[in-house]
Enzyme design. Sequence first.
Site, PDB file in Angstrom:
ATOM      1  N   GLU A 109       0.854  -1.192   0.000  1.00 58.92           N
ATOM      2  CA  GLU A 109       0.000   0.000   0.000  1.00 58.92           C
ATOM      3  C   GLU A 109       0.890   1.243   0.000  1.00 58.92           C
ATOM      4  OE1 GLU A 109      -2.907  -0.005   3.139  1.00 58.92           O
ATOM      5  OE2 GLU A 109      -3.624   2.018   2.648  1.00 58.92           O
ATOM      6  N   ASN A 144      -6.637   1.500   2.779  1.00 64.58           N
ATOM      7  CA  ASN A 144      -7.361   2.754   2.994  1.00 64.58           C
ATOM      8  C   ASN A 144      -6.932   3.823   1.988  1.00 64.58           C
ATOM      9  OD1 ASN A 144      -8.509   1.467   5.183  1.00 64.58           O
ATOM     10  ND2 ASN A 144      -7.117   2.378   6.680  1.00 64.58           N
ATOM     11  N   ASN A 152     -12.089  -0.775  -0.898  1.00 64.65           N
ATOM     12  CA  ASN A 152     -11.451  -1.333   0.302  1.00 64.65           C
ATOM     13  C   ASN A 152     -12.255  -0.990   1.543  1.00 64.65           C
ATOM     14  OD1 ASN A 152      -8.976  -2.408   1.795  1.00 64.65           O
ATOM     15  ND2 ASN A 152      -9.174  -0.349   2.690  1.00 64.65           N
ATOM     16  N   GLU A 153     -12.554  -2.000   2.331  1.00 70.22           N
ATOM     17  CA  GLU A 153     -13.190  -1.818   3.655  1.00 70.22           C
ATOM     18  C   GLU A 153     -14.243  -0.705   3.643  1.00 70.22           C
ATOM     19  OE1 GLU A 153     -10.183  -1.524   6.726  1.00 70.22           O
ATOM     20  OE2 GLU A 153      -9.586  -3.615   6.415  1.00 70.22           O
ATOM     21  N   TYR A 207      -6.861  -8.899  11.564  1.00 69.24           N
ATOM     22  CA  TYR A 207      -5.555  -8.750  12.235  1.00 69.24           C
ATOM     23  C   TYR A 207      -5.728  -9.167  13.680  1.00 69.24           C
ATOM     24  CZ  TYR A 207      -4.391  -5.748   8.231  1.00 69.24           C
ATOM     25  OH  TYR A 207      -4.164  -5.259   6.970  1.00 69.24           O
ATOM     26  N   GLU A 253      -6.470  -9.331   3.481  1.00 72.25           N
ATOM     27  CA  GLU A 253      -5.610  -8.711   4.511  1.00 72.25           C
ATOM     28  C   GLU A 253      -5.642  -9.604   5.736  1.00 72.25           C
ATOM     29  OE1 GLU A 253      -5.887  -4.539   5.517  1.00 72.25           O
ATOM     30  OE2 GLU A 253      -6.555  -4.034   3.483  1.00 72.25           O
ATOM     31  N   GLN A 268       1.364  -6.504   5.562  1.00 69.85           N
ATOM     32  CA  GLN A 268       1.704  -6.234   4.189  1.00 69.85           C
ATOM     33  C   GLN A 268       3.051  -6.888   3.851  1.00 69.85           C
ATOM     34  OE1 GLN A 268       0.987  -2.090   3.153  1.00 69.85           O
ATOM     35  NE2 GLN A 268      -0.933  -2.023   4.264  1.00 69.85           N
TER      36      GLN A 268
HETATM   37  O1  AHR Z   1      -3.048  -2.842   6.148  1.00 69.24           O
HETATM   38  C1  AHR Z   1      -3.252  -1.676   6.844  1.00 69.24           C
HETATM   39  C2  AHR Z   1      -4.689  -1.181   6.745  1.00 69.24           C
HETATM   40  O2  AHR Z   1      -5.531  -2.075   7.414  1.00 69.24           O
HETATM   41  C3  AHR Z   1      -5.284  -1.110   5.366  1.00 69.24           C
HETATM   42  O3  AHR Z   1      -4.999   0.088   4.722  1.00 69.24           O
HETATM   43  C4  AHR Z   1      -6.751  -1.212   5.615  1.00 69.24           C
HETATM   44  O4  AHR Z   1      -7.438  -1.803   4.558  1.00 69.24           O
HETATM   45  C5  AHR Z   1      -6.842  -2.008   6.901  1.00 69.24           C
HETATM   46  O5  AHR Z   1      -7.672  -1.396   7.811  1.00 69.24           O
END
Ligand code: AHR
Length: 496
Positions: free
Chosen positions: A26, A71, A171-172, A243, A291, A346
């Site tokens: 990103e 994001n 995205n999200e 995450y 992700e 990432q």
């Molecule tokens: O990977 C970091 C961020 O985590 C990304 O930009 C977003 O999609 C997620 O919230």
Amino acid sequence: MKAKITLAKEFKIGEIDNRIYGSFIEHLGRAVYGGIYEPGHPTADEDGFRQDVLDLVKKLNVPIVRYPGGNFVSGYNWEDGVGPVENRPTRLDLAWNTTEPNTFGTNEFMKWCKKANSDCMMAVNLGTRGPEEARNLVEYMNHKGNSAWSDLRKAHGYDEPWGVKLWCLGNEMDGRWQMGAKTATDYGLIANEASKMMKWTDDSIETVLCGSSSRNSPTFGQWEQTSLEIAYDSIDYVSLHQYYGNHDDDTPSFLARTLELEEFIYTVICVCDYVKAKKRSNKTINLSFDEWNVWYHSNNAPHKPWDYAPPRLEDIYNFEDALLIGAMLITLLRHCDRIKIACLAQLVNVIAPIFTQTGGGIFKQTIFYPFEHLSNFGKGVALNPIINCPKYDCKAFTDVPYLESIATYDEENEELVIFCVNKSQEDGAVIDVNLLDFEGYKPKEFISMDGYDKNAENGIDNPFVKPHLNELPTMENSVATVAVKPFSWNVIKFGK
Ligand code: AHR
């Protein structure tokens, strides 16, 4: 502890789609600038790509890389990042509160992908922009010529189309932090239109609908159902993001998070199939877990607004993180019949397995290794082992098996590989591995990571947390006896 693993060729979960070993770059922190791209760095090539980074990315064997966000993509004008660099605008990036110089953009990324032996998974902006700009980007990237956008690509020096096959529809979009966040209905409508128009521009592409930003999202479930009901016929995959962090220094609960991950995946599959049934559709929507990682070490790091490529989200990973990463990837493979794509988020510097110093050296984080083992050795089909082992209770979960394991079988190369995490901090395990119908297979290599403090980290001058080779397990008839250490990551390869 004593344990048993039983394996047979019939225990097949599914073919492993290589894209399950994907990752993510990103425009964030030092992922691009000071990460993959650093003109002037001693290892930089003619394109300004750091060769030391490319070497490690190739070792990691990442078949697909998602780009440019995250994001970031929800405020991105892709046109800012193409054409002569001197004409590209400097923009404020509202996602990460930094300054984006746009000296690196789409064509640079595609060139980098070629050098990294990776494909690109491109995300379009459905936050501040819409279907029109998305289909223009598909035309710019994939159309041969004789149209305004494809001719612009040619004018920019790229005669051949890039042929990007996989596209994320934003995205999200459920997250309140997202530029242009939407309700599920609004998102379903815009994603449906964007996907239709993108596919009308190039009918060979596949698209990914944004699922929830995590299992904890307040609209999780309902978001997937509503947006899928609208866009089902025009999309191919639905995304999952997750995450984890050991916020309370509770290692048994941290390592047990894969139980929750398992349930998350199962629920999304159920929602996809519920919508399929409701629509009387013959089409199956598969999953793109685009992700996933451990992310929490860097949460309170201070940062100055509007800096250029500041160090953001620079988690330094420890040994227990490596064990969870191994266990998470095992969990993804357990669902490889439905998870076709996954991206470790990432790849470089930003919550990443590869860490660089801007202007300096590079090292492999602890989490590099389990990923490297799976992406290099986890080929063919995934087999679901029957695991018989003791379980534990912790604050967050009950009945957590100490051993988490998956096997992969590459019939063509006659290679069977067992990946196994032992979550017990106290006890090793003696595992009787019964290879029911793998006649003639013998242990060929036994790699593990063990013996480290759970907080042990790697650094530029101390890259000490790494795998080592063990003596081969003994084998009698079809049973191999494998002794794994407490708190360990293990890879046992069998061949003829
Ligand atoms: O990977 C970091 C961020 O985590 C990304 O930009 C977003 O999609 C997620 O919230």
